[in-house]
Structure formats: C-alpha cells, structure tokens
Design an enzyme around this catalytic site. Structure first.
Site, PDB file in Angstrom:
ATOM      1  N   LYS A 267      22.661  30.175 -24.697  1.00 12.78           N
ATOM      2  CA  LYS A 267      21.350  30.405 -25.296  1.00 12.78           C
ATOM      3  C   LYS A 267      20.466  31.045 -24.236  1.00 12.78           C
ATOM      4  CE  LYS A 267      17.405  28.237 -27.471  1.00 12.78           C
ATOM      5  NZ  LYS A 267      16.873  27.032 -28.101  1.00 12.78           N
ATOM      6  N   LYS A 325      23.280  32.871 -28.773  1.00 16.20           N
ATOM      7  CA  LYS A 325      21.943  33.055 -29.332  1.00 16.20           C
ATOM      8  C   LYS A 325      21.072  33.799 -28.345  1.00 16.20           C
ATOM      9  CE  LYS A 325      18.153  30.178 -30.811  1.00 16.20           C
ATOM     10  NZ  LYS A 325      17.586  28.878 -30.710  1.00 16.20           N
TER      11      LYS A 325
HETATM   12  C1  PBG Z   1      14.513  25.071 -30.062  1.00 17.95           C
HETATM   13  C2  PBG Z   1      15.069  26.243 -30.783  1.00 17.95           C
HETATM   14  C3  PBG Z   1      14.584  27.549 -30.743  1.00 17.95           C
HETATM   15  C4  PBG Z   1      15.314  28.272 -31.669  1.00 17.95           C
HETATM   16  C5  PBG Z   1      16.255  27.398 -32.221  1.00 17.95           C
HETATM   17  N1  PBG Z   1      16.096  26.150 -31.642  1.00 17.95           N
HETATM   18  C6  PBG Z   1      13.453  28.152 -30.016  1.00 17.95           C
HETATM   19  C7  PBG Z   1      13.421  28.105 -28.542  1.00 17.95           C
HETATM   20  O1  PBG Z   1      14.412  27.805 -27.887  1.00 17.95           O
HETATM   21  O2  PBG Z   1      12.341  28.342 -28.007  1.00 17.95           O
HETATM   22  C8  PBG Z   1      15.076  29.700 -32.008  1.00 17.95           C
HETATM   23  C9  PBG Z   1      15.572  30.136 -33.344  1.00 17.95           C
HETATM   24  C10 PBG Z   1      15.004  31.418 -33.804  1.00 17.95           C
HETATM   25  O3  PBG Z   1      14.256  32.123 -33.096  1.00 17.95           O
HETATM   26  O4  PBG Z   1      15.315  31.771 -34.942  1.00 17.95           O
HETATM   27  N2  PBG Z   1      15.222  24.535 -29.028  1.00 17.95           N
END
Ligand code: PBG
Length: 402
Positions: A267, A325
C-alpha cells in the site's frame, strides 16, 4: 508524413510498372493499367508523386507485403477473438467498497459521483442489488462521528459500533455475501492516522511518531471485534510491521480460524486516496504533532523491490491473499507480486482513480462504460485475481446488459 522516393529508384517501382519480383520469384513486367487503378484506389493521388519502396505485387497483380505470419488473422472475427482471448473479468472478481455512516439518510460524496455514505437501510439495499448482479463481496468503510474519535481509536473495537452492527445486519439478510472489513485506526483516529501518534515530537520532521506495536495491539482488538460480528474477511490496511501475524494469532486464539486475512501488502503513500479521505473525513489532522502525511508507514511510490519484502513477510505471517493499492498506476507491482507468490492477488482501484474516470466521463471526454470495463480487464491481465472497485455494481450491470 510518408517519404516518397523519387529519382532513379522510382523507376523500379511496381506502381510505375518497373521491374518487380512476384511471388514465384520470377521477374516480370506488369502492365501499367491495373496498377494505375490500384494506385488510385489505395492511396489516391499522393502516390503519383513517387513509389513506395519495398512493396511487391502478387500473381493477382495486387499489392503484396511479403510475410507469412500475420497476427491479424487471429483477430479477424469476434468468434476467433473470443477463442484466443487470454483474460476475462466477471462480477465474481469484484469486491464492492461501501461507505456507511450513523445517519438514517444518505449523503453524496462530492469527489465520487455515484457513491454515497449509506444509512444502514440503504447499505442493505445496495448489497442486495450488487449480489443480484453477481457481486458477492463487499468491503465496509465507516464515517465515525467526530466526538468518539481518539488517538488510540478505542471505538474501532466497540461491539455496538457502526461496523459490527452493519456486518451483522448484512450477514443476517444476505448470508451468501462475503463481508470484508478494513482494519486500520484512521476512521476512528482524532489524528487522522492509521496508527497511534506518540505524544513526543521525535518523529520524521520533528513530528509525532506512529507507534507500531501499540497500534498492532489495537488492530488485533479491532479484527477480533469484526470477526465476532460476523466478518468473513479482515483486511489490514494500516501498514504497521508485524500486524498480519499478530492479527492471525489473535483471530485464531479466539476461535476465528475460518476468518480470512487479506493483507494490504503493498500500500503506497498515494495522492489517489484523496476522495476517500474526504468521504470519511479521515485525512491526517493539523494538530500539534500529527505527521502531515502517511509516508512513515505507507510505501514510497518510487519503490518496487520493497513490495517484495512486504509480500514475503505477509506470506510468512499467514495472509490468505495479498493486495496492491492503488491500482492502475501500480500494475507493475501487481505483476511482480503475482510472480513472487502463489497466493491470490487483489488490487484496489482506489477513490482517486474512480474520480478521474467519472470526471472525464461527465465531461463527455471518455466513454465511461468502455474505459471502465477495459481498465478492470487490464487489472486481470496484470495478474489481479480480485479487484476492489467502486464501479463493481455498475460494471456488473454493464456486463449483464452486453
Ligand atoms: C485507510 C484506507 C484508505 C483507503 C482504504 N483504507 C485511505 C488511506 O490509507 O489514507 C483508500 C481507499 C481509496 O482511496 O479508495 N487505512
């Protein structure tokens, strides 16, 4: 602009009736008339200015670019194209992210047209409609009221909280839908971070530190609480070190050996999460010592080998599936993880990607249906088994129509 050769070479041109070598290998002199007609039909008058070197004429007197392999033959009809198609995407590949809140009406999300913060009643309806279209998995994201947010995010394991209530309501109405949950503190954090922020200023840039091990303990409590409420899959998105193994052990020790663990393995600290953070009001806060970004735990977009380190750890710690992601700018990472492990790979087509496509479609700059279905197929080609996408229900609808 194609360059036409003039001068002495022009005389060799088949179009001008010069000497050519036919498919039989014999040199022959072709009559000018057929070629003049051909020249006019194929390229218009421009060709009259000069020959195209390298082209030949076959025994029928037609232009011939000698070659045995012609990849276009496998594309010539839909029947053949569908026979040799390497990848496909179907609604069963999708996980549908849904935003929920404590209100009894829905609210639009400005940067994500078509997505809403759902009331409990409305989310049940949405899950039912998605299931009817073949989307069998959903993942829930809560917008938590400001007054229950804290640095340690205790609300994330309140058994009467928004997420546990939604999970049990969905599971009792739709037992065949798999309910996934996000494991991270940010929706519950008054700092807007996935982990607890230290009281000191000894972190990056003289800000607070994100406390790894203390956060992992909270995440374990959160995951167990979600499992108790009936979650089928817990998906830690926090990027703390060691959280996959710790959550697996916590689930197992409470008897939740059947609850799956999908790790947000790679991520990245991405600007493409902007609309999501607006939807949940979960962006890092400008408090005295909360870091302004998530770069000390989410990965650097410049790196790909680091994703392999994360993948190896998650596999060793017992993850059932890995996730990459964001999605489209990171197809290379999906491909690399697919090669590096035998676990299934999922990809998150995130909020910013959705927003871009919606915005272009609304202006009439993109054909939304075609570009979305193509994008989802490309995730599969890159190696994603499953795709988290806000387009899940809409894409499933389009697939049913065609
Ligand atoms: C939170 C989380 C996020 C997303 C999914 N879980 C945001 C972040 O890490 O700030 C983002 C999903 C999206 O942008 O569609 N941990």
């Amino acid at each position: 602009m194609q360059a036409f050769v003039t001068g002495p070479f022009a005389k060799q041109s088949p179009f001008l009736g010069g000497n050519v070598t036919s498919s039989t290998g014999k040199s022959s002199r072709r009559p000018d008339r057929a070629l003049t007609t051909l020249r006019a039909t194929v390229t218009g008058n421009r060709l009259a200015e000069g020959p195209v070197p390298g082209l030949r004429v076959n025994d029928e007197g037609k232009i011939w670019v000698p070659q045995r392999a012609r990849p276009r033959r496998n594309r010539k009809t839909e029947g053949l194209r569908s026979m040799v198609r390497e990848n496909s995407v179907s609604p069963s590949n999708f996980i549908y992210p849904l935003f929920i809140h404590t209100k009894d009406y829905n609210e639009e999300i400005s940067a994500m047209p078509g997505c809403e913060r759902h009331s409990l009643e409305s989310v049940l309806k949405e899950v039912g409609e998605a299931e009817a279209l073949g989307v069998k998995s959903v993942i829930l994201f809560p917008k938590i009221p400001e007054d229950v947010k804290t640095n340690a995010a205790e609300e994330c394991y309140n058994p009467n909280g928004l997420i546990p209530k939604a999970i049990s309501a969905i599971k009792s109405r739709y037992p065949n839908v798999a309910v996934w949950t996000d494991v991270a503190l940010d929706p519950y954090s008054d700092q807007g971070h996935d982990g607890m922020v230290s009281a000191d200023n000894r972190g990056d840039g003289g800000m607070g530190r994100i406390l790894n091990d203390e956060t992992v303990e909270q995440l374990c409590r959160q995951a167990v609480c979600q499992a108790r409420a009936g979650a089928d899959v817990v998906a830690p998105s926090d990027m703390m070190d060691g959280r996959v193994g710790a959550i697996r052990d916590a689930l197992d020790s409470y008897g939740f050996t059947d609850v799956s663990l999908v790790s947000y393995t790679a991520k990245y600290a991405s600007a493409f999460y902007g609309p999501f953070r607006d939807a949940l009001d979960s962006a890092p806060r400008e408090s005295s010592n909360a870091p302004p970004n998530k770069k000390t735990y989410q990965m650097d977009p410049a790196n790909s080998r680091e994703a392999l380190i994360e993948a190896a750890l998650d596999v060793a710690e017992g993850a059932d599936m890995l996730m990459v992601k964001p999605g489209m700018p990171y197809l290379d990472i999906i491909h690399r993880l697919k090669a590096a492990t035998n676990l299934p790979i999922s990809a998150y087509h995130v909020s910013g990607e959705y927003a871009m496509m919606k915005a272009a479609a609304q202006r009439g700059w993109l054909d939304e249906r075609e570009s979305v279905l193509e994008s989802l197929l490309c995730f599969r080609r890159a190696g994603a088994d499953a795709i988290l996408t806000y387009y899940a229900k809409q894409a499933a609808q389009w697939m049913h129509e065609s």
